[in-house]
Motif scaffolding. Structure first.
Motif, PDB file in Angstrom:
ATOM      1  N   VAL A 137      45.297   1.005  80.285  1.00 32.16           N
ATOM      2  CA  VAL A 137      44.027   1.369  79.551  1.00 32.16           C
ATOM      3  C   VAL A 137      45.101   1.656  78.570  1.00 32.16           C
ATOM      4  CG1 VAL A 137      43.892   3.975  80.148  1.00 32.16           C
ATOM      5  CG2 VAL A 137      43.944   2.873  81.951  1.00 32.16           C
ATOM      6  N   LEU A 138      46.403   1.867  78.114  1.00 32.96           N
ATOM      7  CA  LEU A 138      46.564   2.194  76.096  1.00 32.96           C
ATOM      8  C   LEU A 138      46.335   1.261  76.166  1.00 32.96           C
ATOM      9  CD1 LEU A 138      48.618   4.267  75.202  1.00 32.96           C
ATOM     10  CD2 LEU A 138      50.153   2.657  75.477  1.00 32.96           C
ATOM     11  N   CYS A 139      46.067   0.235  76.131  1.00 34.44           N
ATOM     12  CA  CYS A 139      46.178  -1.881  75.719  1.00 34.44           C
ATOM     13  C   CYS A 139      44.005  -1.456  75.055  1.00 34.44           C
ATOM     14  CB  CYS A 139      46.047  -2.463  75.813  1.00 34.44           C
ATOM     15  SG  CYS A 139      47.951  -2.752  75.752  1.00 34.44           S
ATOM     16  N   ILE A 140      43.654  -1.026  75.864  1.00 38.14           N
ATOM     17  CA  ILE A 140      42.173  -0.396  75.912  1.00 38.14           C
ATOM     18  C   ILE A 140      41.937   0.035  74.669  1.00 38.14           C
ATOM     19  CG2 ILE A 140      40.220  -0.117  77.448  1.00 38.14           C
ATOM     20  CD1 ILE A 140      41.319  -1.771  79.549  1.00 38.14           C
ATOM     21  N   GLY A 141      41.947   1.256  75.127  1.00 37.68           N
ATOM     22  CA  GLY A 141      42.198   2.747  73.884  1.00 37.68           C
ATOM     23  C   GLY A 141      42.828   1.815  72.819  1.00 37.68           C
ATOM     24  N   LEU A 142      43.657   1.675  72.488  1.00 36.83           N
ATOM     25  CA  LEU A 142      44.169   1.140  71.618  1.00 36.83           C
ATOM     26  C   LEU A 142      43.135   0.099  70.308  1.00 36.83           C
ATOM     27  CD1 LEU A 142      46.621   1.357  69.159  1.00 36.83           C
ATOM     28  CD2 LEU A 142      47.485  -0.636  69.910  1.00 36.83           C
ATOM     29  N   ASN A 176      52.641  -0.259  92.815  1.00 41.27           N
ATOM     30  CA  ASN A 176      51.432   0.290  93.312  1.00 41.27           C
ATOM     31  C   ASN A 176      50.699   0.041  92.606  1.00 41.27           C
ATOM     32  OD1 ASN A 176      51.627   2.678  91.991  1.00 41.27           O
ATOM     33  ND2 ASN A 176      51.525   3.775  93.621  1.00 41.27           N
ATOM     34  N   GLY A 177      51.295  -1.016  91.267  1.00 38.35           N
ATOM     35  CA  GLY A 177      50.626  -0.609  90.158  1.00 38.35           C
ATOM     36  C   GLY A 177      49.976   0.042  89.213  1.00 38.35           C
ATOM     37  N   ASP A 178      50.606   0.968  89.055  1.00 42.73           N
ATOM     38  CA  ASP A 178      50.835   2.436  88.589  1.00 42.73           C
ATOM     39  C   ASP A 178      51.569   2.100  87.014  1.00 42.73           C
ATOM     40  OD1 ASP A 178      49.961   5.099  87.706  1.00 42.73           O
ATOM     41  OD2 ASP A 178      51.607   5.818  88.185  1.00 42.73           O
ATOM     42  N   ARG A 179      52.440   1.839  87.136  1.00 44.46           N
ATOM     43  CA  ARG A 179      52.587   1.809  85.279  1.00 44.46           C
ATOM     44  C   ARG A 179      52.610   0.302  84.917  1.00 44.46           C
ATOM     45  NH1 ARG A 179      58.846  -0.247  84.998  1.00 44.46           N
ATOM     46  NH2 ARG A 179      59.262   2.688  85.751  1.00 44.46           N
TER      47      ARG A 179
END
Length: 195
Positions: A19-24, A10-13
């Protein structure tokens, strides 16, 4: 029978990685932002200069009118160069005919100090304050493309005299107590002019 559990795709991973890359990226940008700022060079004012931001409202209004008048004066001078080869700076009467502030004697002129204007020499215009209220006495030099404006900040200022002044000399203004206005948009204004 072999049972194998299959995870649903479902694209969860992938969503968590995005989100982690954007936050970084945001974190790195936030940390590096102060190092990417350009600093505005602070212009050092000479003893005979004042920043326009340090003036009172009356003087700022007068300076605003003079900056607009400067453009009109230069245009009239260029027009006179086209019509006759000599080119003459417009006289006060001509500026009044074209309703160019602050040379026009109207209500605004009364509020600003009832300045008596004179064309001293070349493109040098002097407005002498004749009323207690309003803006200070002022000199406008329209020789160059940007206006050069001087104020009489105190009562000890020696006014320019058309009979004795034949060439504009900035050092004479400085020695007579005049104060040059430095505009924020012109970084070269803190250097002495040689006209």
């Amino acid at each position: 029978m072999i049972r194998q559990s299959v995870r649903s795709d479902n694209g969860d991973r992938e969503g968590k990685w995005v989100v982690l890359c954007i936050g970084l990226i945001l974190l790195v940008s936030f940390v590096l932002l102060p190092y990417h700022q350009t600093t505005q060079p602070q212009s050092i004012l000479l003893s005979h200069q004042i920043a326009i931001t340090d003036l009172a409202a009356e003087e700022i209004a007068m300076v605003a009118e003079l900056r607009l008048a400067h453009e009109e004066i230069r245009n009239l001078f260029q027009d006179s160069q086209l019509s006759d080869a000599v080119g003459q700076w417009p006289k006060i009467s001509e500026l009044q005919e074209f309703w160019i502030a602050p040379f026009v004697t109207d209500k605004s002129w009364e509020r600003k100090g009832r300045h008596q204007w004179a064309l001293i020499t070349g493109a040098i215009y002097q407005g002498v304050k004749t009323d207690e209220k309003g803006a200070m006495s002022v000199v406008l030099n329209s020789v160059s493309a940007s206006p050069d404006i001087w104020l009489a900040m105190n009562n000890d200022v020696v006014l320019l005299d058309a009979n004795t002044l034949h060439d504009f000399d900035e050092t004479q203004l400085i020695s007579n107590g005049w104060t040059q206005i430095v505009f924020n948009d012109s970084p070269k204004n803190n250097e002495p002019h040689n006209h």
